[in-house]
Design a protein around this motif. Structure first.
Motif, mmCIF file in Angstrom:
data_model
loop_
_atom_site.group_PDB
_atom_site.id
_atom_site.type_symbol
_atom_site.label_atom_id
_atom_site.label_comp_id
_atom_site.label_asym_id
_atom_site.label_seq_id
_atom_site.Cartn_x
_atom_site.Cartn_y
_atom_site.Cartn_z
ATOM 1 N N GLY A 177 -1.333 7.776 2.328
ATOM 2 C CA GLY A 177 -2.923 7.603 2.699
ATOM 3 C C GLY A 177 -3.419 6.367 1.879
ATOM 4 O O GLY A 177 -2.690 5.357 1.470
ATOM 5 N N GLU A 178 -4.715 6.233 2.002
ATOM 6 C CA GLU A 178 -5.467 5.249 1.490
ATOM 7 C C GLU A 178 -5.256 4.960 -0.076
ATOM 8 O O GLU A 178 -5.211 3.665 -0.376
ATOM 9 C CB GLU A 178 -7.130 5.549 1.856
ATOM 10 C CG GLU A 178 -7.376 5.502 3.125
ATOM 11 C CD GLU A 178 -6.934 4.352 4.047
ATOM 12 O OE1 GLU A 178 -7.456 3.178 3.491
ATOM 13 O OE2 GLU A 178 -6.241 4.152 5.050
ATOM 14 N N PRO A 179 -5.186 5.738 -0.815
ATOM 15 C CA PRO A 179 -5.125 5.497 -2.209
ATOM 16 C C PRO A 179 -3.635 4.629 -2.573
ATOM 17 O O PRO A 179 -3.623 3.872 -3.329
ATOM 18 C CB PRO A 179 -4.971 7.115 -3.050
ATOM 19 C CG PRO A 179 -5.800 7.880 -2.011
ATOM 20 C CD PRO A 179 -5.290 7.380 -0.599
ATOM 21 N N PHE A 180 -2.471 4.909 -1.849
ATOM 22 C CA PHE A 180 -1.369 4.382 -1.993
ATOM 23 C C PHE A 180 -1.513 2.731 -1.674
ATOM 24 O O PHE A 180 -1.455 2.027 -2.313
ATOM 25 C CB PHE A 180 -0.230 4.953 -1.395
ATOM 26 C CG PHE A 180 0.977 4.127 -1.342
ATOM 27 C CD1 PHE A 180 1.625 4.307 -2.398
ATOM 28 C CD2 PHE A 180 1.294 3.192 -0.324
ATOM 29 C CE1 PHE A 180 3.043 3.622 -2.422
ATOM 30 C CE2 PHE A 180 2.394 2.455 -0.349
ATOM 31 C CZ PHE A 180 3.388 2.808 -1.474
ATOM 32 N N ALA A 181 -2.037 2.662 -0.183
ATOM 33 C CA ALA A 181 -2.424 1.405 0.139
ATOM 34 C C ALA A 181 -3.379 0.717 -0.556
ATOM 35 O O ALA A 181 -3.024 -0.725 -1.046
ATOM 36 C CB ALA A 181 -2.698 1.520 1.538
ATOM 37 N N GLU A 182 -4.379 1.186 -0.949
ATOM 38 C CA GLU A 182 -5.338 0.415 -1.892
ATOM 39 C C GLU A 182 -4.434 -0.110 -3.181
ATOM 40 O O GLU A 182 -4.760 -1.144 -3.751
ATOM 41 C CB GLU A 182 -6.641 1.478 -2.177
ATOM 42 C CG GLU A 182 -7.827 0.331 -2.869
ATOM 43 C CD GLU A 182 -8.608 -0.209 -1.953
ATOM 44 O OE1 GLU A 182 -9.801 -0.735 -1.873
ATOM 45 O OE2 GLU A 182 -8.084 -0.499 -0.647
ATOM 46 N N GLY A 183 -3.895 0.847 -3.832
ATOM 47 C CA GLY A 183 -3.214 0.492 -5.308
ATOM 48 C C GLY A 183 -2.218 -0.634 -4.825
ATOM 49 O O GLY A 183 -1.905 -1.459 -5.654
ATOM 50 N N TYR A 184 -1.480 -0.404 -3.688
ATOM 51 C CA TYR A 184 -0.435 -1.527 -3.403
ATOM 52 C C TYR A 184 -1.148 -3.115 -3.119
ATOM 53 O O TYR A 184 -0.557 -3.764 -3.604
ATOM 54 C CB TYR A 184 0.017 -1.172 -1.994
ATOM 55 C CG TYR A 184 1.144 -1.796 -1.502
ATOM 56 C CD1 TYR A 184 2.592 -1.570 -1.755
ATOM 57 C CD2 TYR A 184 1.049 -3.086 -0.770
ATOM 58 C CE1 TYR A 184 3.519 -2.235 -1.384
ATOM 59 C CE2 TYR A 184 2.285 -3.878 -0.346
ATOM 60 C CZ TYR A 184 3.497 -3.409 -0.451
ATOM 61 O OH TYR A 184 4.558 -4.186 -0.144
ATOM 62 N N ALA A 185 -2.339 -2.910 -2.634
ATOM 63 C CA ALA A 185 -3.160 -4.180 -2.188
ATOM 64 C C ALA A 185 -3.536 -4.842 -3.714
ATOM 65 O O ALA A 185 -3.094 -5.910 -3.932
ATOM 66 C CB ALA A 185 -4.308 -3.964 -1.369
ATOM 67 N N PHE A 186 -3.818 -4.059 -4.370
ATOM 68 C CA PHE A 186 -4.545 -4.814 -5.946
ATOM 69 C C PHE A 186 -3.278 -4.949 -6.721
ATOM 70 O O PHE A 186 -3.373 -5.970 -7.286
ATOM 71 C CB PHE A 186 -5.243 -3.578 -6.566
ATOM 72 C CG PHE A 186 -6.715 -3.474 -6.118
ATOM 73 C CD1 PHE A 186 -7.424 -4.300 -5.972
ATOM 74 C CD2 PHE A 186 -6.851 -1.998 -5.969
ATOM 75 C CE1 PHE A 186 -8.712 -4.268 -5.517
ATOM 76 C CE2 PHE A 186 -8.191 -1.749 -5.412
ATOM 77 C CZ PHE A 186 -9.199 -3.189 -5.295
ATOM 78 N N ASP A 187 -2.103 -4.300 -6.401
ATOM 79 C CA ASP A 187 -0.763 -4.901 -7.392
ATOM 80 C C ASP A 187 -0.428 -5.955 -6.757
ATOM 81 O O ASP A 187 -0.036 -7.065 -7.380
ATOM 82 C CB ASP A 187 0.258 -3.753 -7.054
ATOM 83 C CG ASP A 187 -0.056 -2.613 -7.992
ATOM 84 O OD1 ASP A 187 -1.014 -2.506 -9.067
ATOM 85 O OD2 ASP A 187 0.659 -1.485 -7.817
ATOM 86 N N LEU A 188 -0.233 -6.204 -5.568
ATOM 87 C CA LEU A 188 0.198 -7.402 -4.835
ATOM 88 C C LEU A 188 -0.749 -8.733 -4.825
ATOM 89 O O LEU A 188 -0.364 -9.763 -5.223
ATOM 90 C CB LEU A 188 0.366 -7.434 -3.231
ATOM 91 C CG LEU A 188 1.991 -7.172 -2.916
ATOM 92 C CD1 LEU A 188 1.903 -7.304 -1.457
ATOM 93 C CD2 LEU A 188 2.821 -8.431 -3.563
ATOM 94 N N GLU A 189 -2.256 -8.450 -5.002
ATOM 95 C CA GLU A 189 -3.112 -9.327 -5.160
ATOM 96 C C GLU A 189 -3.051 -9.860 -6.631
ATOM 97 O O GLU A 189 -3.113 -11.260 -6.541
ATOM 98 C CB GLU A 189 -4.501 -8.714 -4.833
ATOM 99 C CG GLU A 189 -5.825 -9.692 -5.145
ATOM 100 C CD GLU A 189 -6.454 -9.049 -6.323
ATOM 101 O OE1 GLU A 189 -6.854 -9.907 -7.348
ATOM 102 O OE2 GLU A 189 -6.858 -7.865 -6.372
ATOM 103 N N ALA A 190 -2.712 -9.245 -7.694
ATOM 104 C CA ALA A 190 -2.444 -9.854 -8.660
ATOM 105 C C ALA A 190 -1.551 -11.013 -8.804
ATOM 106 O O ALA A 190 -1.490 -11.822 -9.575
ATOM 107 C CB ALA A 190 -2.232 -8.796 -9.767
ATOM 108 N N VAL A 191 -0.458 -10.868 -7.813
ATOM 109 C CA VAL A 191 0.444 -11.914 -7.774
ATOM 110 C C VAL A 191 0.131 -13.054 -6.891
ATOM 111 O O VAL A 191 0.286 -14.145 -7.211
ATOM 112 C CB VAL A 191 1.823 -11.273 -7.321
ATOM 113 C CG1 VAL A 191 2.911 -12.197 -7.161
ATOM 114 C CG2 VAL A 191 2.259 -10.206 -8.536
#
Length: 204
Positions: A177-191
């Motif tokens: 769901g959304e919590p996984f996708a949101e965390g994934y986005a923030f992790d990749l965004e940092a890079v």
């Protein structure tokens, strides 16, 4: 004019009457798995416009680490029509980023703003906050909205794809769901974000 019996079917094969017309669906990347990733840009809905070009998407995915691995099973990137309360979507190998509303100033939900405040600051989005009412108002520019679409919305929907690819059946578009996708986005965004600034420029 002479009368004749019009033939309505081409014949019978194996006991079945054949249809007059070809009823097969025309090949489409949405119905037939394409040989390579397709970027499809649809006409924006009324009141919306595209901030992204196909070449913007191509430039952006080149900035994502391990893109070839992450893109396995991803068939289409769709720059979609645009509709209320939808920035992007994902469905079984198709990733959509919606056209942007022509309205560049609007009120944000307080909880959404608190969850995205650090990201909005990093891309330079201007937000006015009325603390007593907890009603932040954002003033987008083309540059900040484009950065949001690529560095957050796109990465969020890519998170749904990554989530699906880790399931055994590959049928569910996002089991965690959304919590996984949101965390994934923030992790990749940092890079990705610094690479984005270098390639696209710092938003103004």
């Amino acid at each position: 004019m002479s009368r004749f019996h019009r033939k309505t079917a081409p014949g019978v094969r194996n006991g079945r009457v054949q249809r007059t017309n070809n009823w097969e669906r025309s090949p489409s990347p949405y119905t037939h798995t394409p040989a390579r990733l397709v970027i499809d840009r649809r006409r924006p809905s009324a009141g919306y416009r595209h901030l992204l070009l196909k070449r913007d998407v191509e430039r952006f995915i080149a900035l994502i680490p391990n893109w070839d691995k992450l893109a396995v099973g991803l068939d289409v990137i769709c720059l979609d029509h645009g509709r209320d309360d939808c920035d992007g979507w994902y469905n079984r190998g198709v990733l959509g980023v919606c056209a942007w509303s022509e309205q560049m100033r609007y009120e944000l939900r307080g909880d959404w703003y608190r969850g995205h405040r650090a990201f909005l600051e990093r891309i330079g989005a201007r937000v006015e906050v009325d603390e007593p009412r907890d009603a932040p108002v954002i003033h987008w520019t083309d540059d900040t909205a484009r950065a949001y679409q690529l560095c957050h919305v796109f990465l969020h929907e890519l998170g749904h794809h990554a989530d699906r690819m880790h399931t055994r059946t590959k049928r569910d578009s996002g089991p965690r769901g959304e919590p996984f996708a949101e965390g994934y986005a923030f992790d990749l965004e940092a890079v990705v974000l610094e690479r984005y600034f270098a390639a696209f420029g710092v938003p103004e």
